[in-house]
Scaffold this motif. Sequence first.
Motif, PDB file in Angstrom:
ATOM      1  N   ARG A   1       0.835  -1.202   0.000  1.00  0.00           N
ATOM      2  CA  ARG A   1       0.000   0.000   0.000  1.00  0.00           C
ATOM      3  C   ARG A   1       0.868   1.250   0.000  1.00  0.00           C
ATOM      4  NH1 ARG A   1      -4.983  -1.726   2.119  1.00  0.00           N
ATOM      5  NH2 ARG A   1      -5.251  -3.896   1.468  1.00  0.00           N
ATOM      6  N   PRO A   2       0.353   2.356  -0.525  1.00  0.00           N
ATOM      7  CA  PRO A   2       1.099   3.617  -0.469  1.00  0.00           C
ATOM      8  C   PRO A   2       1.478   3.968   0.967  1.00  0.00           C
ATOM      9  CG  PRO A   2      -0.763   3.823  -1.954  1.00  0.00           C
ATOM     10  CD  PRO A   2      -0.912   2.492  -1.276  1.00  0.00           C
ATOM     11  N   GLY A   3       2.722   4.384   1.141  1.00  0.00           N
ATOM     12  CA  GLY A   3       3.203   4.782   2.448  1.00  0.00           C
ATOM     13  C   GLY A   3       3.869   3.673   3.247  1.00  0.00           C
ATOM     14  N   GLU A   4       3.826   2.436   2.757  1.00  0.00           N
ATOM     15  CA  GLU A   4       4.429   1.341   3.495  1.00  0.00           C
ATOM     16  C   GLU A   4       5.947   1.281   3.271  1.00  0.00           C
ATOM     17  OE1 GLU A   4       1.218  -2.034   4.474  1.00  0.00           O
ATOM     18  OE2 GLU A   4       2.105  -2.220   2.469  1.00  0.00           O
ATOM     19  N   ALA A   5       6.617   0.564   4.176  1.00  0.00           N
ATOM     20  CA  ALA A   5       8.057   0.335   4.070  1.00  0.00           C
ATOM     21  C   ALA A   5       8.290  -1.121   3.702  1.00  0.00           C
ATOM     22  CB  ALA A   5       8.750   0.652   5.391  1.00  0.00           C
ATOM     23  N   VAL A   6       9.132  -1.357   2.689  1.00  0.00           N
ATOM     24  CA  VAL A   6       9.376  -2.714   2.208  1.00  0.00           C
ATOM     25  C   VAL A   6      10.871  -2.958   2.094  1.00  0.00           C
ATOM     26  CG1 VAL A   6       9.114  -1.994  -0.213  1.00  0.00           C
ATOM     27  CG2 VAL A   6       8.861  -4.400   0.390  1.00  0.00           C
ATOM     28  N   LEU A   7      11.292  -4.161   2.465  1.00  0.00           N
ATOM     29  CA  LEU A   7      12.690  -4.570   2.447  1.00  0.00           C
ATOM     30  C   LEU A   7      12.899  -5.595   1.346  1.00  0.00           C
ATOM     31  CD1 LEU A   7      15.531  -4.681   3.850  1.00  0.00           C
ATOM     32  CD2 LEU A   7      14.583  -6.494   5.313  1.00  0.00           C
ATOM     33  N   ASP A   8      13.867  -5.349   0.467  1.00  0.00           N
ATOM     34  CA  ASP A   8      14.211  -6.270  -0.619  1.00  0.00           C
ATOM     35  C   ASP A   8      15.512  -6.982  -0.229  1.00  0.00           C
ATOM     36  OD1 ASP A   8      14.725  -7.614  -2.971  1.00  0.00           O
ATOM     37  OD2 ASP A   8      14.658  -5.848  -4.267  1.00  0.00           O
ATOM     38  N   ILE A   9      15.409  -8.244   0.163  1.00  0.00           N
ATOM     39  CA  ILE A   9      16.543  -9.017   0.677  1.00  0.00           C
ATOM     40  C   ILE A   9      17.234  -9.746  -0.470  1.00  0.00           C
ATOM     41  CG2 ILE A   9      17.242 -10.869   2.244  1.00  0.00           C
ATOM     42  CD1 ILE A   9      14.588 -10.234   3.793  1.00  0.00           C
ATOM     43  N   GLY A  10      18.538  -9.506  -0.624  1.00  0.00           N
ATOM     44  CA  GLY A  10      19.258 -10.102  -1.749  1.00  0.00           C
ATOM     45  C   GLY A  10      18.770  -9.511  -3.052  1.00  0.00           C
ATOM     46  N   CYS A  11      18.806  -8.204  -3.130  1.00  0.00           N
ATOM     47  CA  CYS A  11      18.177  -7.478  -4.245  1.00  0.00           C
ATOM     48  C   CYS A  11      18.883  -7.669  -5.578  1.00  0.00           C
ATOM     49  CB  CYS A  11      18.095  -5.991  -3.918  1.00  0.00           C
ATOM     50  SG  CYS A  11      19.705  -5.142  -3.836  1.00  0.00           S
ATOM     51  N   GLY A  12      20.118  -8.215  -5.571  1.00  0.00           N
ATOM     52  CA  GLY A  12      20.839  -8.359  -6.830  1.00  0.00           C
ATOM     53  C   GLY A  12      21.088  -7.009  -7.465  1.00  0.00           C
ATOM     54  N   THR A  13      20.794  -6.914  -8.738  1.00  0.00           N
ATOM     55  CA  THR A  13      21.018  -5.664  -9.459  1.00  0.00           C
ATOM     56  C   THR A  13      19.841  -4.702  -9.367  1.00  0.00           C
ATOM     57  OG1 THR A  13      20.255  -6.730 -11.499  1.00  0.00           O
ATOM     58  CG2 THR A  13      22.637  -6.712 -11.086  1.00  0.00           C
ATOM     59  N   GLY A  14      18.876  -5.027  -8.498  1.00  0.00           N
ATOM     60  CA  GLY A  14      17.782  -4.091  -8.242  1.00  0.00           C
ATOM     61  C   GLY A  14      16.611  -4.175  -9.178  1.00  0.00           C
ATOM     62  N   ALA A  15      16.403  -5.327  -9.797  1.00  0.00           N
ATOM     63  CA  ALA A  15      15.314  -5.465 -10.766  1.00  0.00           C
ATOM     64  C   ALA A  15      13.936  -5.256 -10.149  1.00  0.00           C
ATOM     65  CB  ALA A  15      15.387  -6.842 -11.436  1.00  0.00           C
ATOM     66  N   SER A  16      13.810  -5.532  -8.850  1.00  0.00           N
ATOM     67  CA  SER A  16      12.500  -5.394  -8.192  1.00  0.00           C
ATOM     68  C   SER A  16      12.203  -3.964  -7.744  1.00  0.00           C
ATOM     69  CB  SER A  16      12.434  -6.311  -6.960  1.00  0.00           C
ATOM     70  OG  SER A  16      12.578  -7.658  -7.315  1.00  0.00           O
ATOM     71  N   ILE A  17      13.214  -3.140  -7.697  1.00  0.00           N
ATOM     72  CA  ILE A  17      13.047  -1.803  -7.117  1.00  0.00           C
ATOM     73  C   ILE A  17      11.955  -0.978  -7.798  1.00  0.00           C
ATOM     74  CG2 ILE A  17      14.193   0.437  -6.792  1.00  0.00           C
ATOM     75  CD1 ILE A  17      16.732  -1.124  -6.065  1.00  0.00           C
ATOM     76  N   PRO A  18      11.902  -0.874  -9.123  1.00  0.00           N
ATOM     77  CA  PRO A  18      10.860  -0.040  -9.736  1.00  0.00           C
ATOM     78  C   PRO A  18       9.450  -0.456  -9.349  1.00  0.00           C
ATOM     79  CG  PRO A  18      12.570  -0.553 -11.341  1.00  0.00           C
ATOM     80  CD  PRO A  18      12.850  -1.392 -10.136  1.00  0.00           C
ATOM     81  N   ALA A  19       9.176  -1.765  -9.326  1.00  0.00           N
ATOM     82  CA  ALA A  19       7.834  -2.237  -8.979  1.00  0.00           C
ATOM     83  C   ALA A  19       7.508  -1.951  -7.522  1.00  0.00           C
ATOM     84  CB  ALA A  19       7.719  -3.735  -9.257  1.00  0.00           C
ATOM     85  N   LEU A  20       8.493  -2.093  -6.643  1.00  0.00           N
ATOM     86  CA  LEU A  20       8.269  -1.832  -5.220  1.00  0.00           C
ATOM     87  C   LEU A  20       8.018  -0.348  -4.968  1.00  0.00           C
ATOM     88  CD1 LEU A  20      11.027  -4.132  -3.657  1.00  0.00           C
ATOM     89  CD2 LEU A  20       8.586  -4.614  -3.895  1.00  0.00           C
ATOM     90  N   VAL A  21       8.791   0.508  -5.637  1.00  0.00           N
ATOM     91  CA  VAL A  21       8.610   1.957  -5.478  1.00  0.00           C
ATOM     92  C   VAL A  21       7.241   2.384  -5.973  1.00  0.00           C
ATOM     93  CG1 VAL A  21       9.444   4.221  -6.184  1.00  0.00           C
ATOM     94  CG2 VAL A  21      11.072   2.430  -5.649  1.00  0.00           C
ATOM     95  N   GLU A  22       6.846   1.849  -7.101  1.00  0.00           N
ATOM     96  CA  GLU A  22       5.531   2.208  -7.640  1.00  0.00           C
ATOM     97  C   GLU A  22       4.421   1.808  -6.677  1.00  0.00           C
ATOM     98  OE1 GLU A  22       2.757   1.499 -11.628  1.00  0.00           O
ATOM     99  OE2 GLU A  22       4.698   0.501 -11.451  1.00  0.00           O
ATOM    100  N   ALA A  23       4.586   0.655  -6.011  1.00  0.00           N
ATOM    101  CA  ALA A  23       3.540   0.157  -5.115  1.00  0.00           C
ATOM    102  C   ALA A  23       3.429   0.983  -3.842  1.00  0.00           C
ATOM    103  CB  ALA A  23       3.810  -1.302  -4.768  1.00  0.00           C
ATOM    104  N   VAL A  24       4.551   1.406  -3.257  1.00  0.00           N
ATOM    105  CA  VAL A  24       4.491   2.133  -1.977  1.00  0.00           C
ATOM    106  C   VAL A  24       4.409   3.640  -2.155  1.00  0.00           C
ATOM    107  CG1 VAL A  24       5.720   0.287  -0.796  1.00  0.00           C
ATOM    108  CG2 VAL A  24       7.011   2.253  -1.663  1.00  0.00           C
ATOM    109  N   GLY A  25       4.680   4.105  -3.371  1.00  0.00           N
ATOM    110  CA  GLY A  25       4.526   5.527  -3.669  1.00  0.00           C
ATOM    111  C   GLY A  25       5.598   6.404  -3.040  1.00  0.00           C
ATOM    112  N   PRO A  26       5.544   7.702  -3.294  1.00  0.00           N
ATOM    113  CA  PRO A  26       6.579   8.625  -2.808  1.00  0.00           C
ATOM    114  C   PRO A  26       6.602   8.768  -1.288  1.00  0.00           C
ATOM    115  CG  PRO A  26       4.779   9.825  -3.844  1.00  0.00           C
ATOM    116  CD  PRO A  26       4.555   8.379  -4.144  1.00  0.00           C
ATOM    117  N   GLN A  27       5.514   8.431  -0.625  1.00  0.00           N
ATOM    118  CA  GLN A  27       5.487   8.508   0.843  1.00  0.00           C
ATOM    119  C   GLN A  27       5.963   7.208   1.496  1.00  0.00           C
ATOM    120  OE1 GLN A  27       4.890  11.465   2.188  1.00  0.00           O
ATOM    121  NE2 GLN A  27       4.648  12.135   0.061  1.00  0.00           N
TER     122      GLN A  27
END
Length: 212
Positions: A33-59
Amino acid sequence: MQLWDFAALTYYRVLDLFTGSLNDLAVEKLDLRPGEAVLDIGCGTGASIPALVEAVGPQGRVVAMDFSARMVAIARKRAKKWPNVEVRQADACTTDHGAEQFDAAVALGAFSAMPDVPAAIANAADALKPGGRLFVFDVRLAKKTHTTSFLRAAYRRIAGFTGADVVAELKNVFERVEPVFGVEGETTTVVMARKITDTATDSARTPSRPAG
């Protein structure tokens, strides 16, 4: 470390092209949800980052971490346009991510390649708030077949696989661990784990670090 630094410059770039659907599944099942904090464990080259940022939003807040310096360098370049993303170089087996700092976490192909799977999972649980959820996609070679025996040997040589059963270790720590697709695959697993919400009345099942 050298293996994963090499991987960051080679096949991980190719794998990034095929992770879109898995990232979407993780976001969907985590119900971010927007505003949540999420941890990406073993993120590698960061492929998941864009989708996670979009989901939690700027807050919201995204913290991605990996053991490999080269992986982290690439992930930081990918994440630099988002001020609410932090990429850390750290060992998930020994790092305190911060007690109850995150609403959710994701680990894609990460735990099984770590030298101390129970400790890494305990650290992840400690980082989640009560009711927090963890999406895991990983190698699981628990069943003894000709195929898994070969894969276990190869994975041990390539990535230092300890033989730990990721799902069993998750069940030692989390109250609920459920397969996303209803059944377990022979060589991989996709599960959702949830941290208990009532620690006052069920302290015996509270996530804790393994002894030793």
